[in-house]
Motif scaffolding. Structure first.
Motif, PDB file in Angstrom:
ATOM      1  N   PHE A 150      28.834  51.413  26.042  1.00 31.58           N
ATOM      2  CA  PHE A 150      29.441  50.299  25.322  1.00 31.58           C
ATOM      3  C   PHE A 150      30.556  49.650  26.142  1.00 31.58           C
ATOM      4  CE2 PHE A 150      32.984  48.847  22.666  1.00 31.58           C
ATOM      5  CZ  PHE A 150      32.362  47.802  21.994  1.00 31.58           C
ATOM      6  N   GLY A 151      31.375  50.471  26.806  1.00 33.53           N
ATOM      7  CA  GLY A 151      32.443  49.923  27.628  1.00 33.53           C
ATOM      8  C   GLY A 151      31.906  49.095  28.779  1.00 33.53           C
ATOM      9  N   ILE A 152      30.838  49.570  29.420  1.00 32.42           N
ATOM     10  CA  ILE A 152      30.228  48.808  30.509  1.00 32.42           C
ATOM     11  C   ILE A 152      29.666  47.496  29.991  1.00 32.42           C
ATOM     12  CG2 ILE A 152      28.360  48.839  32.212  1.00 32.42           C
ATOM     13  CD1 ILE A 152      28.737  51.868  32.393  1.00 32.42           C
ATOM     14  N   PHE A 153      29.016  47.542  28.839  1.00 29.15           N
ATOM     15  CA  PHE A 153      28.455  46.323  28.249  1.00 29.15           C
ATOM     16  C   PHE A 153      29.551  45.329  27.886  1.00 29.15           C
ATOM     17  CE2 PHE A 153      27.429  44.096  24.263  1.00 29.15           C
ATOM     18  CZ  PHE A 153      26.383  43.301  24.707  1.00 29.15           C
ATOM     19  N   LEU A 154      30.622  45.810  27.286  1.00 30.24           N
ATOM     20  CA  LEU A 154      31.721  44.926  26.892  1.00 30.24           C
ATOM     21  C   LEU A 154      32.330  44.234  28.107  1.00 30.24           C
ATOM     22  CD1 LEU A 154      33.751  43.912  24.715  1.00 30.24           C
ATOM     23  CD2 LEU A 154      35.118  45.933  25.219  1.00 30.24           C
ATOM     24  N   MET A 155      32.613  44.985  29.155  1.00 27.48           N
ATOM     25  CA  MET A 155      33.224  44.389  30.341  1.00 27.48           C
ATOM     26  C   MET A 155      32.256  43.451  31.051  1.00 27.48           C
ATOM     27  SD  MET A 155      36.210  45.508  30.081  1.00 27.48           S
ATOM     28  CE  MET A 155      36.771  44.652  31.546  1.00 27.48           C
ATOM     29  N   ARG A 156      31.000  43.792  31.089  1.00 27.74           N
ATOM     30  CA  ARG A 156      30.014  42.894  31.718  1.00 27.74           C
ATOM     31  C   ARG A 156      29.966  41.563  30.983  1.00 27.74           C
ATOM     32  NH1 ARG A 156      24.830  41.448  30.429  1.00 27.74           N
ATOM     33  NH2 ARG A 156      23.488  40.768  32.180  1.00 27.74           N
ATOM     34  N   GLN A 157      29.925  41.604  29.662  1.00 24.81           N
ATOM     35  CA  GLN A 157      29.867  40.353  28.899  1.00 24.81           C
ATOM     36  C   GLN A 157      31.105  39.501  29.136  1.00 24.81           C
ATOM     37  OE1 GLN A 157      26.512  40.765  28.358  1.00 24.81           O
ATOM     38  NE2 GLN A 157      27.019  39.374  26.704  1.00 24.81           N
ATOM     39  N   PHE A 158      32.246  40.124  29.253  1.00 29.64           N
ATOM     40  CA  PHE A 158      33.464  39.350  29.497  1.00 29.64           C
ATOM     41  C   PHE A 158      33.455  38.753  30.903  1.00 29.64           C
ATOM     42  CE2 PHE A 158      37.864  38.558  30.551  1.00 29.64           C
ATOM     43  CZ  PHE A 158      38.354  37.990  29.391  1.00 29.64           C
ATOM     44  N   PHE A 159      33.028  39.522  31.890  1.00 27.10           N
ATOM     45  CA  PHE A 159      33.003  39.017  33.260  1.00 27.10           C
ATOM     46  C   PHE A 159      32.013  37.862  33.407  1.00 27.10           C
ATOM     47  CE2 PHE A 159      34.425  43.459  34.670  1.00 27.10           C
ATOM     48  CZ  PHE A 159      35.754  43.059  34.688  1.00 27.10           C
ATOM     49  N   LEU A 160      30.918  37.899  32.652  1.00 26.19           N
ATOM     50  CA  LEU A 160      29.959  36.799  32.702  1.00 26.19           C
ATOM     51  C   LEU A 160      30.547  35.507  32.151  1.00 26.19           C
ATOM     52  CD1 LEU A 160      26.622  38.534  31.618  1.00 26.19           C
ATOM     53  CD2 LEU A 160      27.252  37.742  33.906  1.00 26.19           C
ATOM     54  N   SER A 161      31.533  35.620  31.247  1.00 22.01           N
ATOM     55  CA  SER A 161      32.151  34.425  30.659  1.00 22.01           C
ATOM     56  C   SER A 161      33.191  33.786  31.575  1.00 22.01           C
ATOM     57  CB  SER A 161      32.800  34.778  29.319  1.00 22.01           C
ATOM     58  OG  SER A 161      33.915  35.636  29.508  1.00 22.01           O
ATOM     59  N   LEU A 162      33.602  34.483  32.640  1.00 23.57           N
ATOM     60  CA  LEU A 162      34.593  33.939  33.563  1.00 23.57           C
ATOM     61  C   LEU A 162      33.931  32.982  34.547  1.00 23.57           C
ATOM     62  CD1 LEU A 162      36.698  37.130  34.424  1.00 23.57           C
ATOM     63  CD2 LEU A 162      37.242  35.333  32.777  1.00 23.57           C
ATOM     64  N   PRO A 163      34.594  31.895  34.906  1.00 23.09           N
ATOM     65  CA  PRO A 163      34.010  30.968  35.899  1.00 23.09           C
ATOM     66  C   PRO A 163      33.938  31.615  37.269  1.00 23.09           C
ATOM     67  CG  PRO A 163      36.273  30.339  35.368  1.00 23.09           C
ATOM     68  CD  PRO A 163      35.896  31.429  34.404  1.00 23.09           C
ATOM     69  N   GLY A 164      32.805  31.461  37.922  1.00 18.36           N
ATOM     70  CA  GLY A 164      32.617  32.067  39.227  1.00 18.36           C
ATOM     71  C   GLY A 164      33.299  31.330  40.357  1.00 18.36           C
ATOM     72  N   GLU A 165      33.818  30.112  40.093  1.00 16.72           N
ATOM     73  CA  GLU A 165      34.464  29.332  41.149  1.00 16.72           C
ATOM     74  C   GLU A 165      35.706  30.034  41.697  1.00 16.72           C
ATOM     75  OE1 GLU A 165      33.447  28.219  38.336  1.00 16.72           O
ATOM     76  OE2 GLU A 165      31.893  26.732  38.818  1.00 16.72           O
ATOM     77  N   LEU A 166      36.428  30.771  40.810  1.00 15.95           N
ATOM     78  CA  LEU A 166      37.629  31.470  41.270  1.00 15.95           C
ATOM     79  C   LEU A 166      37.286  32.545  42.294  1.00 15.95           C
ATOM     80  CD1 LEU A 166      39.485  31.887  37.849  1.00 15.95           C
ATOM     81  CD2 LEU A 166      39.984  30.234  39.650  1.00 15.95           C
ATOM     82  N   GLU A 167      36.229  33.271  42.065  1.00 18.57           N
ATOM     83  CA  GLU A 167      35.821  34.314  42.995  1.00 18.57           C
ATOM     84  C   GLU A 167      35.282  33.708  44.286  1.00 18.57           C
ATOM     85  OE1 GLU A 167      33.485  37.373  40.728  1.00 18.57           O
ATOM     86  OE2 GLU A 167      33.982  35.995  39.095  1.00 18.57           O
ATOM     87  N   GLU A 168      34.567  32.604  44.181  1.00 18.61           N
ATOM     88  CA  GLU A 168      34.067  31.948  45.379  1.00 18.61           C
ATOM     89  C   GLU A 168      35.209  31.449  46.250  1.00 18.61           C
ATOM     90  OE1 GLU A 168      31.441  28.916  44.113  1.00 18.61           O
ATOM     91  OE2 GLU A 168      29.961  30.298  43.262  1.00 18.61           O
ATOM     92  N   ALA A 169      36.252  30.902  45.618  1.00 21.63           N
ATOM     93  CA  ALA A 169      37.417  30.448  46.381  1.00 21.63           C
ATOM     94  C   ALA A 169      38.099  31.613  47.091  1.00 21.63           C
ATOM     95  CB  ALA A 169      38.397  29.735  45.445  1.00 21.63           C
ATOM     96  N   ALA A 170      38.167  32.763  46.408  1.00 20.39           N
ATOM     97  CA  ALA A 170      38.787  33.938  47.031  1.00 20.39           C
ATOM     98  C   ALA A 170      37.970  34.417  48.223  1.00 20.39           C
ATOM     99  CB  ALA A 170      38.932  35.043  45.995  1.00 20.39           C
ATOM    100  N   ARG A 171      36.662  34.380  48.123  1.00 20.73           N
ATOM    101  CA  ARG A 171      35.821  34.817  49.240  1.00 20.73           C
ATOM    102  C   ARG A 171      35.942  33.855  50.424  1.00 20.73           C
ATOM    103  NH1 ARG A 171      31.955  35.587  44.922  1.00 20.73           N
ATOM    104  NH2 ARG A 171      31.910  37.782  44.280  1.00 20.73           N
ATOM    105  N   ILE A 172      36.078  32.562  50.126  1.00 18.83           N
ATOM    106  CA  ILE A 172      36.255  31.582  51.206  1.00 18.83           C
ATOM    107  C   ILE A 172      37.556  31.857  51.954  1.00 18.83           C
ATOM    108  CG2 ILE A 172      36.654  29.131  51.681  1.00 18.83           C
ATOM    109  CD1 ILE A 172      34.723  28.491  49.428  1.00 18.83           C
TER     110      ILE A 172
END
Length: 274
Positions: A150-172
């Motif tokens: 349940f904890g893995i599912f909860l965190m996965r669902q929340f991470f999917l709701s975050l915009p991926g642009e922030l992570e892409e900018a960090a990788r750049i």
């Protein structure tokens, strides 16, 4: 019309009586903890104590290991919450963002474990813990709570709701996956982490069945197992039991009140509301 006649939503007219209905058992538990055994066993039952009798609390702290049980429960719950926040957030982020072979199948396999009854796992878990030598220790109480599907599912669902642009900018900018996860994703996931902490605290704090099987030394009991000893075949120490329930319930109420706003935020943004 609502603003003219009512200072609140009309739904509160339905929710307030329901809330009172759920609060009544808690209020009765607190009132019963201040009664004497004679008042508790009186018929017809008496709902208001004649005075603030502290016999139940006095016997609780002098005739039992309540403080030791409380400390054991705090330790087990603290380890469970900390491990859940670390392991479930890392696994949830991996299933939400990382691309690897068999990701969907692995996630479905993790979710499938939710459908396995805990009673079915008790015997093999006990045998495994016996071979590891951790039966009748506090480790036997918190090891099953190190992570959960349940904890893995909860965190996965929340991470999917975050915009991926922030992570892409960090990788750049040259940040690694781990640095992106720790420095950018986790600070944004505070509402989900608070919700996971509350759920884990409730589950580990109130766990009775497994500690009852795995622990036999009364000095290693958790609160729920210790309180169960007040109920016997021929006699139940109701005043001590109610006083112990008050001691065991107050920390959970405080924890929920502290994390209430973040809990609501998680239900709003993670997509679990639907």
């Amino acid at each position: 019309m609502r603003r003219r006649f009512l200072p609140f939503s009309p739904w509160h007219l339905l929710l307030m009586p329901l809330a009172l209905l759920f609060v009544l058992p808690l209020v009765q538990m607190v009132l019963t903890s201040f009664m004497t055994e004679r008042e508790i066993n009186r018929f017809p039952p008496k709902f208001i104590p004649s005075g603030l009798h502290l016999d139940g609390y006095r016997a609780l702290f002098t005739e039992s290991h309540i403080l030791l049980w409380f400390g054991n429960t705090v330790l087990v719950s603290a380890i469970s919450v900390a491990s859940h926040l670390l392991l479930c957030s890392a696994a949830g982020y991996g299933f939400a963002r990382l691309r690897f072979a068999g990701r969907g199948v692995a996630f479905l396999a993790v979710l499938a474990t939710v459908m396995i009854p805990i009673q079915l796992l008790m015997i093999p878990t006990y045998l495994m813990f016996a071979r590891l030598g951790i039966v009748d220790t506090l480790a036997a109480a918190f090891v099953p709570w190190l992570a959960s599907a349940f904890g893995i599912f909860l965190m996965r669902q929340f991470f999917l709701s975050l915009p991926g642009e922030l992570e892409e900018a960090a990788r750049i900018d040259g940040a690694s996956v781990w640095r992106t996860f720790v420095s950018i994703v986790l600070p944004l996931a505070r509402p989900a982490l608070a919700t996971l902490a509350v759920f884990t605290l409730l589950s580990s704090w109130n766990d009775l069945l497994w500690p009852l099987v795995a622990i036999s030394d009364d000095r290693r009991f958790t609160l729920q197992v210790g309180l169960a000893t007040f109920q016997g075949m021929r006699r139940t120490e109701w005043s001590q039991l109610m006083a112990g329930n008050v001691v065991a319930t107050v920390p959970l109420i405080v924890a929920f009140l502290i994390a209430q706003k973040r809990f609501i935020a998680t239900m709003t943004f993670s997509g679990l509301k639907g």
